[in-house]
Structure formats: structure tokens, C-alpha cells
Write an enzyme that holds these catalytic residues in place. Structure first.
Site, PDB file in Angstrom:
ATOM      1  N   ALA A  98       0.848   5.696  -3.248  1.00 15.26           N
ATOM      2  CA  ALA A  98       0.510   5.161  -5.096  1.00 15.26           C
ATOM      3  C   ALA A  98       2.012   5.238  -5.619  1.00 15.26           C
ATOM      4  O   ALA A  98       3.242   6.255  -4.905  1.00 15.26           O
ATOM      5  CB  ALA A  98       0.216   6.355  -5.256  1.00 15.26           C
ATOM      6  N   GLY A 141      -1.148   6.673  -0.122  1.00 22.04           N
ATOM      7  CA  GLY A 141      -2.303   5.686  -0.234  1.00 22.04           C
ATOM      8  C   GLY A 141      -2.389   4.400   0.871  1.00 22.04           C
ATOM      9  O   GLY A 141      -2.957   4.194   1.233  1.00 22.04           O
ATOM     10  N   GLU A 144      -4.646   5.453   3.270  1.00 27.38           N
ATOM     11  CA  GLU A 144      -5.647   5.640   2.563  1.00 27.38           C
ATOM     12  C   GLU A 144      -6.045   4.127   2.920  1.00 27.38           C
ATOM     13  O   GLU A 144      -7.606   3.849   3.139  1.00 27.38           O
ATOM     14  CB  GLU A 144      -6.131   6.700   1.328  1.00 27.38           C
ATOM     15  CG  GLU A 144      -5.802   7.342   1.278  1.00 27.38           C
ATOM     16  CD  GLU A 144      -5.141   8.699   0.404  1.00 27.38           C
ATOM     17  OE1 GLU A 144      -4.342   8.699  -0.361  1.00 27.38           O
ATOM     18  OE2 GLU A 144      -6.254   9.686   0.163  1.00 27.38           O
ATOM     19  N   GLU A 164       1.246  13.745   0.030  1.00 29.30           N
ATOM     20  CA  GLU A 164       1.308  14.920  -1.014  1.00 29.30           C
ATOM     21  C   GLU A 164       1.039  15.583  -1.730  1.00 29.30           C
ATOM     22  O   GLU A 164       2.222  16.202  -2.539  1.00 29.30           O
ATOM     23  CB  GLU A 164      -0.403  14.273  -1.662  1.00 29.30           C
ATOM     24  CG  GLU A 164      -0.690  12.576  -1.069  1.00 29.30           C
ATOM     25  CD  GLU A 164      -1.231  12.035  -0.498  1.00 29.30           C
ATOM     26  OE1 GLU A 164      -1.149  12.787   1.057  1.00 29.30           O
ATOM     27  OE2 GLU A 164      -1.610  11.242  -0.328  1.00 29.30           O
TER      28      GLU A 164
HETATM   29  N1  COA Z   1       6.269   4.713  -5.328  1.00 29.71           N
HETATM   30  C1  COA Z   1       7.211   4.739  -5.645  1.00 29.71           C
HETATM   31  N2  COA Z   1       8.278   4.236  -5.727  1.00 29.71           N
HETATM   32  C2  COA Z   1       8.176   4.020  -4.112  1.00 29.71           C
HETATM   33  C3  COA Z   1       7.755   4.532  -3.364  1.00 29.71           C
HETATM   34  C4  COA Z   1       6.376   5.346  -4.311  1.00 29.71           C
HETATM   35  N3  COA Z   1       5.101   6.343  -3.564  1.00 29.71           N
HETATM   36  N4  COA Z   1       7.980   4.631  -2.080  1.00 29.71           N
HETATM   37  C5  COA Z   1       9.119   4.752  -1.942  1.00 29.71           C
HETATM   38  N5  COA Z   1       9.625   3.974  -3.138  1.00 29.71           N
HETATM   39  C6  COA Z   1      10.331   3.660  -3.236  1.00 29.71           C
HETATM   40  C7  COA Z   1      11.985   4.160  -3.428  1.00 29.71           C
HETATM   41  O1  COA Z   1      11.712   4.858  -4.686  1.00 29.71           O
HETATM   42  C8  COA Z   1      13.255   3.314  -3.753  1.00 29.71           C
HETATM   43  O2  COA Z   1      13.364   2.485  -4.566  1.00 29.71           O
HETATM   44  P1  COA Z   1      14.767   1.748  -5.048  1.00 29.71           P
HETATM   45  O3  COA Z   1      15.214   1.499  -4.046  1.00 29.71           O
HETATM   46  O4  COA Z   1      14.496   1.075  -6.545  1.00 29.71           O
HETATM   47  O5  COA Z   1      15.394   3.284  -5.654  1.00 29.71           O
HETATM   48  C9  COA Z   1      12.626   2.572  -2.822  1.00 29.71           C
HETATM   49  O6  COA Z   1      11.102   1.782  -2.820  1.00 29.71           O
HETATM   50  C10 COA Z   1      13.074   3.014  -1.169  1.00 29.71           C
HETATM   51  O7  COA Z   1      12.863   3.404  -0.800  1.00 29.71           O
HETATM   52  P2  COA Z   1      13.199   5.102  -0.514  1.00 29.71           P
HETATM   53  O8  COA Z   1      13.380   6.143  -0.630  1.00 29.71           O
HETATM   54  O9  COA Z   1      14.500   4.585  -0.333  1.00 29.71           O
HETATM   55  O10 COA Z   1      13.552   4.654   1.529  1.00 29.71           O
HETATM   56  P3  COA Z   1      14.413   5.518   2.651  1.00 29.71           P
HETATM   57  O11 COA Z   1      14.488   4.522   3.602  1.00 29.71           O
HETATM   58  O12 COA Z   1      15.058   6.345   1.974  1.00 29.71           O
HETATM   59  O13 COA Z   1      12.766   6.304   2.628  1.00 29.71           O
HETATM   60  C11 COA Z   1      10.583   6.756   2.337  1.00 29.71           C
HETATM   61  C12 COA Z   1      11.226   5.867   3.155  1.00 29.71           C
HETATM   62  C13 COA Z   1       9.274   6.515   3.011  1.00 29.71           C
HETATM   63  C14 COA Z   1      10.624   7.951   2.932  1.00 29.71           C
HETATM   64  C15 COA Z   1      10.381   7.484   0.685  1.00 29.71           C
HETATM   65  O14 COA Z   1      10.863   6.502   0.284  1.00 29.71           O
HETATM   66  C16 COA Z   1       9.406   8.200   1.504  1.00 29.71           C
HETATM   67  O15 COA Z   1       8.896   9.329   0.773  1.00 29.71           O
HETATM   68  N6  COA Z   1       8.443   7.405  -0.161  1.00 29.71           N
HETATM   69  C17 COA Z   1       7.117   8.346  -0.606  1.00 29.71           C
HETATM   70  C18 COA Z   1       6.090   8.260   0.300  1.00 29.71           C
HETATM   71  C19 COA Z   1       4.946   9.382  -0.460  1.00 29.71           C
HETATM   72  O16 COA Z   1       4.991  10.367  -1.299  1.00 29.71           O
HETATM   73  N7  COA Z   1       3.772   8.490  -0.656  1.00 29.71           N
HETATM   74  C20 COA Z   1       2.549   9.170  -1.621  1.00 29.71           C
HETATM   75  C21 COA Z   1       2.814   8.693  -2.457  1.00 29.71           C
HETATM   76  S1  COA Z   1       1.488  10.021  -3.552  1.00 29.71           S
END
Ligand code: COA
Length: 290
Positions: A98, A141, A144, A164
Site C-alpha cells: 500500500a 499489499g 496480498e 506491515e
Molecule cells: N509506499 C510508498 N512509496 C513507496 C513504497 C510504498 N509501499 N515502497 C517504495 N516506495 C517508494 C520509495 O519511497 C521511493 O520513492 P522516492 O524514490 O520518491 O523516494 C521509491 O519507491 C523507491 O523505493 P526505495 O525505498 O528507495 O527502494 P530501495 O531499493 O531502497 O528499497 C524496498 C526497496 C522495497 C525494500 C523499500 O522501498 C521498502 O521497504 N518499501 C516499503 C515496503 C512496505 O513496507 N510495504 C508495506 C506497506 S503497508
């Protein structure tokens, strides 16, 4: 009917700024129908599910249900864009969850409304077969959405997870239930409580994904399955999906009775006679899908 007439005979698929839908013929004979490939298209945000994406997904599900000759839905995430000069490339993602920016400052009233009748449920409730084609992160999500599809095919660079807990939350699009049914009680607890990511090979071993392939083979493998499923009787597929689903809610004895009834009812369908006669005459079945 000619190709052009047939394509216009079903509605054009809904498109949006954050999703695109492509139609692919199931076979050289286009009268067999099509499968749709829906791409969630926010690669700069790792295809995170914001409100706009969720609305678009619901529209696609409604459209899928309303079309006759689009027989299977493949769901995937857009690949990363080329990075700007001097910047690192974003990683491959199916969907990284999400959109967390929409959680900031939100209270329960907002979230209850937002998650009510959501797109993941719409996908789950689709009567047609669905396949998740996963290349990269399938988190929160995203995991999911994948669990809401009937089949999951992943590239070997994919990772699955329910992180989460790291936000002080639990999954909200059904992972406590659907992930649990796929991987079992112990592993679901571990994933939800640790938030740890599970690499594709392990996801395959624990039953979370059906097949793991090299990234270059992902589309061909997935589309081949979409075509093979799409070439069957849509009526029998619908009944089969409903009946397998009933196993999630019914006790065994009740479920076996549900299957017996569904099986018997299929003997009144046109497609059963078409399929049986095609076998006996060594021909390819020309389904009527009813
Ligand atoms: N919601 C909103 N934005 C998200 C996102 C999410 N769930 N997951 C990634 N992004 C965005 C980041 O903020 C970043 O945006 P920016 O470049 O404008 O700052 C972009 O996507 C790239 O992500 P980034 O974190 O820089 O990549 P990474 O390779 O360093 O890490 C992940 C990848 C997947 C490990 C990391 O993005 C992450 O942990 N995301 C969240 C996952 C999560 O908690 N999902 C459950 C949500 S309920």
C-alpha cells in the site's frame, strides 16, 4: 466474425495513468478469445497501491466480469524506468505494498472507508481465472494482490513479505487469511510477526508461488499458462474456481458434497457434451462457454 469486429464487440479495456491493460489472443484462431494483462504502472514508487491504483484495479475487475471473450486476467507490475543520469536504478517490483504516504496522519475512520470493498477483494471475487506475474518485490499489499490471484508465477529475483509489522501494523488486504491458507499457520505467523522477506525459491518451497523462472522466461511462462487456461471452457473454469474456493470455507464432507453437485450440474452444460464428443471424435473442442 472478423478480428476487428470481435475486438470492438467487447468493451475496450479501461486504462488509467497508473494502470494499463493489454489484450492478447489465446490462439491463432481469435474466435477462441483473449486474455488480459493488467500492469500496475507506478515504477518510480515500486508500483505502490495508492487510491488511484485501487480505483483503476476495481474498474478492470468490473470490466473483466462484463466481457465475454476475455477469459483470463494476468496481473503484473511495471518494470523500472531508466534512471536519470548519475542516479541509481529503482529495483524491480511487482507491488511494494500500500502507498505508505497515504497512511500518514490517517485515523481508523479514513482507513475503514478506504479498505471497504477494496480492489484486492474485487480481484479475489472475480469469477474468471487470475494469474499474478511477479518480478521483484511483492510486499504488503503486493503480496496480498498476489495471494488474491488463483496462481502465482515469479521470477527468481522476486521477494515476498508482509512487512506491515515494521510500521506498527498488520496486513489489511487479507494476508492473515489468504497467505495463511497458502503457506500454513506457522509460516504465516513468522512472516507477519518478523516482517522478513522470503526469496522466490523459498516462496516456491512453502507453496506461496506455483513456479519460479528466470526473469527472461517470466512473461512467456505466464502467458503460456494464461493461453492454456484460456483455451478451456470458461463455464467449467468458473465452476471449478468456485468449487475449489468453497474448500476454504466449508468442512470436508460439506465441500465434497458441493463438488458432487457442481460436477453433476455440469452434465447439463453444452460444453460438457462438446468436450466429450470432441474427445471421442479426436477433435479440438469448440467451446460455447456455457
Ligand atoms: N509506499 C510508498 N512509496 C513507496 C513504497 C510504498 N509501499 N515502497 C517504495 N516506495 C517508494 C520509495 O519511497 C521511493 O520513492 P522516492 O524514490 O520518491 O523516494 C521509491 O519507491 C523507491 O523505493 P526505495 O525505498 O528507495 O527502494 P530501495 O531499493 O531502497 O528499497 C524496498 C526497496 C522495497 C525494500 C523499500 O522501498 C521498502 O521497504 N518499501 C516499503 C515496503 C512496505 O513496507 N510495504 C508495506 C506497506 S503497508
Amino acid at each position: 466474425m472478423k478480428k476487428k469486429e470481435r475486438v470492438s464487440a467487447h468493451m475496450n479495456p479501461p486504462q488509467s495513468d497508473v494502470t494499463k491493460v493489454e489484450l492478447h489472443p489465446i490462439s491463432d484462431d481469435e474466435s477462441v478469445g483473449f486474455f488480459a494483462c493488467l500492469t500496475i504502472n507506478r515504477p518510480d514508487k515500486l508500483n505502490a497501491l495508492n487510491g488511484e491504483v485501487m480505483t483503476a484495479l476495481k474498474d478492470v475487475c468490473a470490466w473483466m466480469e462484463s466481457t465475454e471473450n476475455v477469459r483470463v486476467l494476468v496481473v503484473t507490475g511495471a518494470p523500472p524506468n531508466a534512471p536519470p543520469e548519475g542516479k541509481r536504478a529503482k529495483p524491480h517490483a511487482f507491488v511494494a505494498g500500500a502507498d505508505i504516504t497515504e497512511f500518514a496522519g490517517a485515523g481508523s475512520d479514513v482507513i475503514r472507508e478506504k479498505f471497504k470493498d477494496n480492489a484486492v477483494e474485487a480481484l479475489w471475487n472475480l469469477s474468471k481465472p487470475t494469474i499474478a506475474m511477479v518480478d521483484g518485490f511483492a510486499l504488503g499489499g503486493g503480496c496480498e494482490v498476489a495471494c488474491s490471484c488463483d496462481v502465482r508465477i515469479a521470477s527468481d529475483r522476486s521477494t515476498f513479505g508482509t512487512p506491515e509489522i515494521n510500521l506498527g501494523l498488520i496486513p489489511g488486504y487479507g494476508a492473515t487469511q489468504r497467505l495463511e491458507r497458502l503457506v500454513g499457520y506457522g509460516k504465516a505467523h513468522e512472516m507477519i510477526m518478523t516482517g522478513d522477506m522470503v526469496p522466490a525459491e523459498e516462496a516456491h518451497r512453502i507453496g506461496l508461488v506455483n513456479h519460479v523462472v528466470a526473469p527472461e522466461a517470466l512473461e512467456a511462462t505466464t502467458f503460456d499458462m494464461a493461453r492454456r487456461i484460456g483455451s478451456k471452457s470458461s463455464h467449467a473454469l468458473k465452476v471449478g474456481k468456485q468449487t475449489v474456493r468453497s474448500a476454504l470455507d466449508e468442512a470436508l464432507t460439506e465441500g465434497v458434497a458441493t463438488e458432487a453437485e457442481a460436477f453433476a450440474n455440469l452434465f447439463d452444460s453444452e460444453d460438457k457434451e462438446i468436450g466429450v464428443q470432441a474427445f471421442l471424435n479426436r477433435e479440438t473442442a469448440q467451446w460455447k462457454h456455457r
